[in-house]
Design a protein around this motif. Structure first.
Motif, PDB file in Angstrom:
ATOM      1  N   ILE A 123       0.837  -1.198   0.000  1.00 21.62           N
ATOM      2  CA  ILE A 123       0.000   0.000   0.000  1.00 21.62           C
ATOM      3  C   ILE A 123       0.871   1.247   0.000  1.00 21.62           C
ATOM      4  O   ILE A 123       0.605   2.210  -0.730  1.00 21.62           O
ATOM      5  CB  ILE A 123      -0.941   0.006   1.225  1.00 21.62           C
ATOM      6  N   ALA A 124       1.935   1.248   0.805  1.00 23.60           N
ATOM      7  CA  ALA A 124       2.840   2.403   0.863  1.00 23.60           C
ATOM      8  C   ALA A 124       3.442   2.691  -0.509  1.00 23.60           C
ATOM      9  O   ALA A 124       3.519   3.848  -0.936  1.00 23.60           O
ATOM     10  CB  ALA A 124       3.948   2.147   1.881  1.00 23.60           C
ATOM     11  N   ARG A 125       3.858   1.670  -1.210  1.00 20.87           N
ATOM     12  CA  ARG A 125       4.456   1.860  -2.542  1.00 20.87           C
ATOM     13  C   ARG A 125       3.431   2.420  -3.525  1.00 20.87           C
ATOM     14  O   ARG A 125       3.745   3.296  -4.337  1.00 20.87           O
ATOM     15  CB  ARG A 125       5.024   0.544  -3.050  1.00 20.87           C
ATOM     16  N   LEU A 126       2.193   1.935  -3.438  1.00 23.09           N
ATOM     17  CA  LEU A 126       1.133   2.450  -4.308  1.00 23.09           C
ATOM     18  C   LEU A 126       0.865   3.926  -4.023  1.00 23.09           C
ATOM     19  O   LEU A 126       0.704   4.732  -4.938  1.00 23.09           O
ATOM     20  CB  LEU A 126      -0.150   1.644  -4.124  1.00 23.09           C
ATOM     21  N   LEU A 127       0.836   4.275  -2.744  1.00 22.90           N
ATOM     22  CA  LEU A 127       0.513   5.650  -2.359  1.00 22.90           C
ATOM     23  C   LEU A 127       1.600   6.645  -2.747  1.00 22.90           C
ATOM     24  O   LEU A 127       1.329   7.840  -2.906  1.00 22.90           O
ATOM     25  CB  LEU A 127       0.258   5.725  -0.850  1.00 22.90           C
ATOM     26  N   LEU A 128       2.821   6.188  -2.903  1.00 24.18           N
ATOM     27  CA  LEU A 128       3.913   7.092  -3.261  1.00 24.18           C
ATOM     28  C   LEU A 128       4.183   7.154  -4.763  1.00 24.18           C
ATOM     29  O   LEU A 128       5.108   7.832  -5.205  1.00 24.18           O
ATOM     30  CB  LEU A 128       5.190   6.697  -2.517  1.00 24.18           C
ATOM     31  N   MET A 129       3.364   6.468  -5.552  1.00 23.02           N
ATOM     32  CA  MET A 129       3.479   6.600  -7.004  1.00 23.02           C
ATOM     33  C   MET A 129       2.924   7.952  -7.436  1.00 23.02           C
ATOM     34  O   MET A 129       2.092   8.556  -6.751  1.00 23.02           O
ATOM     35  CB  MET A 129       2.721   5.469  -7.705  1.00 23.02           C
ATOM     36  N   ARG A 130       3.388   8.440  -8.555  1.00 27.24           N
ATOM     37  CA  ARG A 130       2.934   9.745  -9.038  1.00 27.24           C
ATOM     38  C   ARG A 130       1.525   9.648  -9.596  1.00 27.24           C
ATOM     39  O   ARG A 130       1.107   8.618 -10.103  1.00 27.24           O
ATOM     40  CB  ARG A 130       3.889  10.267 -10.114  1.00 27.24           C
ATOM     41  N   ARG A 131       0.810  10.749  -9.473  1.00 21.99           N
ATOM     42  CA  ARG A 131      -0.562  10.801  -9.982  1.00 21.99           C
ATOM     43  C   ARG A 131      -0.771  12.061 -10.804  1.00 21.99           C
ATOM     44  O   ARG A 131       0.041  12.999 -10.777  1.00 21.99           O
ATOM     45  CB  ARG A 131      -1.568  10.757  -8.829  1.00 21.99           C
ATOM     46  N   ILE A 132      -1.869  12.092 -11.509  1.00 15.93           N
ATOM     47  CA  ILE A 132      -2.253  13.253 -12.313  1.00 15.93           C
ATOM     48  C   ILE A 132      -3.438  13.931 -11.643  1.00 15.93           C
ATOM     49  O   ILE A 132      -4.476  13.291 -11.412  1.00 15.93           O
ATOM     50  CB  ILE A 132      -2.644  12.837 -13.745  1.00 15.93           C
ATOM     51  N   PRO A 133      -3.330  15.220 -11.290  1.00 13.79           N
ATOM     52  CA  PRO A 133      -4.462  15.921 -10.651  1.00 13.79           C
ATOM     53  C   PRO A 133      -5.609  16.102 -11.634  1.00 13.79           C
ATOM     54  O   PRO A 133      -5.418  16.071 -12.859  1.00 13.79           O
ATOM     55  CB  PRO A 133      -3.849  17.261 -10.243  1.00 13.79           C
ATOM     56  N   LYS A 134      -6.808  16.310 -11.102  1.00  9.25           N
ATOM     57  CA  LYS A 134      -7.990  16.452 -11.964  1.00  9.25           C
ATOM     58  C   LYS A 134      -7.930  17.723 -12.800  1.00  9.25           C
ATOM     59  O   LYS A 134      -8.419  17.771 -13.921  1.00  9.25           O
ATOM     60  CB  LYS A 134      -9.252  16.430 -11.102  1.00  9.25           C
ATOM     61  N   THR A 135      -7.370  18.782 -12.237  1.00 11.30           N
ATOM     62  CA  THR A 135      -7.267  20.040 -12.979  1.00 11.30           C
ATOM     63  C   THR A 135      -5.794  20.342 -13.237  1.00 11.30           C
ATOM     64  O   THR A 135      -4.959  20.233 -12.339  1.00 11.30           O
ATOM     65  CB  THR A 135      -7.893  21.193 -12.186  1.00 11.30           C
ATOM     66  N   LEU A 136      -5.477  20.714 -14.467  1.00  7.07           N
ATOM     67  CA  LEU A 136      -4.105  20.993 -14.856  1.00  7.07           C
ATOM     68  C   LEU A 136      -3.962  22.432 -15.326  1.00  7.07           C
ATOM     69  O   LEU A 136      -4.861  22.994 -15.939  1.00  7.07           O
ATOM     70  CB  LEU A 136      -3.664  20.048 -15.984  1.00  7.07           C
ATOM     71  N   SER A 137      -2.841  23.031 -15.035  1.00  5.08           N
ATOM     72  CA  SER A 137      -2.525  24.359 -15.542  1.00  5.08           C
ATOM     73  C   SER A 137      -1.050  24.376 -15.930  1.00  5.08           C
ATOM     74  O   SER A 137      -0.283  23.488 -15.553  1.00  5.08           O
ATOM     75  CB  SER A 137      -2.807  25.439 -14.476  1.00  5.08           C
ATOM     76  N   SER A 138      -0.652  25.384 -16.664  1.00  6.37           N
ATOM     77  CA  SER A 138       0.710  25.444 -17.190  1.00  6.37           C
ATOM     78  C   SER A 138       1.771  25.540 -16.099  1.00  6.37           C
ATOM     79  O   SER A 138       2.923  25.171 -16.301  1.00  6.37           O
ATOM     80  CB  SER A 138       0.851  26.635 -18.151  1.00  6.37           C
ATOM     81  N   GLY A 202      -7.302   5.109 -10.764  1.00  9.55           N
ATOM     82  CA  GLY A 202      -7.828   6.098 -11.694  1.00  9.55           C
ATOM     83  C   GLY A 202      -7.104   7.433 -11.643  1.00  9.55           C
ATOM     84  O   GLY A 202      -7.272   8.263 -12.539  1.00  9.55           O
ATOM     85  N   HIS A 203      -6.295   7.655 -10.618  1.00 10.30           N
ATOM     86  CA  HIS A 203      -5.528   8.902 -10.499  1.00 10.30           C
ATOM     87  C   HIS A 203      -4.170   8.822 -11.180  1.00 10.30           C
ATOM     88  O   HIS A 203      -3.417   9.795 -11.187  1.00 10.30           O
ATOM     89  CB  HIS A 203      -5.327   9.263  -9.025  1.00 10.30           C
ATOM     90  N   THR A 204      -3.849   7.659 -11.731  1.00  5.19           N
ATOM     91  CA  THR A 204      -2.554   7.490 -12.389  1.00  5.19           C
ATOM     92  C   THR A 204      -2.734   7.475 -13.896  1.00  5.19           C
ATOM     93  O   THR A 204      -3.843   7.314 -14.405  1.00  5.19           O
ATOM     94  CB  THR A 204      -1.878   6.185 -11.934  1.00  5.19           C
ATOM     95  N   VAL A 205      -1.643   7.620 -14.615  1.00  4.82           N
ATOM     96  CA  VAL A 205      -1.690   7.630 -16.069  1.00  4.82           C
ATOM     97  C   VAL A 205      -0.354   7.150 -16.613  1.00  4.82           C
ATOM     98  O   VAL A 205       0.674   7.220 -15.931  1.00  4.82           O
ATOM     99  CB  VAL A 205      -2.001   9.061 -16.605  1.00  4.82           C
ATOM    100  N   GLY A 206      -0.375   6.644 -17.842  1.00  4.71           N
ATOM    101  CA  GLY A 206       0.857   6.249 -18.518  1.00  4.71           C
ATOM    102  C   GLY A 206       1.596   5.118 -17.815  1.00  4.71           C
ATOM    103  O   GLY A 206       0.991   4.151 -17.349  1.00  4.71           O
ATOM    104  N   GLU A 207       2.921   5.261 -17.701  1.00  4.78           N
ATOM    105  CA  GLU A 207       3.747   4.214 -17.105  1.00  4.78           C
ATOM    106  C   GLU A 207       3.392   3.973 -15.639  1.00  4.78           C
ATOM    107  O   GLU A 207       3.435   2.840 -15.160  1.00  4.78           O
ATOM    108  CB  GLU A 207       5.231   4.580 -17.227  1.00  4.78           C
ATOM    109  N   ASN A 208       3.055   5.050 -14.935  1.00  8.42           N
ATOM    110  CA  ASN A 208       2.691   4.889 -13.523  1.00  8.42           C
ATOM    111  C   ASN A 208       1.398   4.094 -13.379  1.00  8.42           C
ATOM    112  O   ASN A 208       1.236   3.326 -12.432  1.00  8.42           O
ATOM    113  CB  ASN A 208       2.528   6.257 -12.855  1.00  8.42           C
ATOM    114  N   ARG A 209       0.478   4.284 -14.305  1.00 12.15           N
ATOM    115  CA  ARG A 209      -0.770   3.516 -14.281  1.00 12.15           C
ATOM    116  C   ARG A 209      -0.478   2.027 -14.486  1.00 12.15           C
ATOM    117  O   ARG A 209      -1.050   1.165 -13.813  1.00 12.15           O
ATOM    118  CB  ARG A 209      -1.726   4.027 -15.365  1.00 12.15           C
TER     119      ARG A 209
END
Length: 230
Positions: A123-138, A202-209
């Protein structure tokens, strides 16, 4: 499982110091389950300010000074402090009860070999993976967002504002300022059961997913997740 070589060494040392072999093993990491050894640091990372005043030998270390899931001193119960830091105050103190439960979950696996539906270290390893926030800005720095932020909302902002360097998911040892958040996250995931993994995935994307899904599939929680979906 402790090897016969380790047992023999413990017995030999116990005889030398006229003590019990179990006591000798308790001073080492031989009893720690292999799955939890990712949370053992290579050097002391914390200390108890109260007990340190009573120690005459500065080169003597306690076993718990290396363990990345401890929060309080095993002797006096005082809160531990990061080595080299002046202030151990954590911005996640309001998660303290959940953090202590998360710590207990790891301890149960590490020393007592008790298990729940998922191993806390997974669980700890899963929680420390990178995620993509719902809203993105530059101006958003994606490096700061971790899956943990999906259940501890203030985590990402605190890490970013304080410019804290995060460890990899493979070695999830956090400073004592951040550790209550991770331990609380482990507790929250454990309480909610396998279904919460779908939300976090669902909060992950790409390789992290892909890595997230593979770690779940390769861990003991895969069977539980299958039952939850059936």
């Amino acid at each position: 499982m402790i090897s016969s070589r380790v047992r023999k060494q413990a017995i030999r040392l116990a005889r030398i110091f006229a003590t019990d072999a179990k006591f000798v093993r308790g001073m080492t990491f031989a009893n720690v389950a292999p799955i939890s050894r990712r949370l053992i640091a290579s050097k002391p990372i914390q200390f108890c300010p109260k007990c340190m005043r009573d120690v005459q030998d500065a080169t003597a270390f306690r076993r718990t000074q290396f363990l990345g899931w401890w929060l309080t001193c095993s002797s006096c119960g005082s809160r531990l402090r990061d080595s080299g830091e002046q202030d151990a105050a954590s911005p996640f103190r309001h998660y303290w009860s959940s953090a202590l439960h998360g710590k207990k979950l790891i301890e149960d696996v590490s020393d007592k070999r008790l298990r729940s539906w998922a191993l806390p270290i997974h669980i700890a390893r899963l929680l420390l993976m990178r995620r993509i926030p719902k809203t993105l800005s530059s101006d958003i720095c994606l490096e700061r967002f971790r899956v943990l932020g999906a259940i501890i909302p203030e985590f990402d902002d605190i890490v970013s504002d304080r410019r804290i360097s995060m460890p990899s998911a493979g070695t999830p040892i956090l400073s004592l300022r951040l550790r209550p958040a991770l331990l609380a996250g482990i507790s929250i995931v454990n309480r909610h059961g396998p279904k919460i993994l779908e939300m976090l995935h669902g909060h992950t994307v790409g390789e992290n997913r892909t890595r997230f899904g593979k770690l779940v599939a390769d861990s003991p929680c895969a069977d539980w997740l299958g039952r939850a979906n059936s």
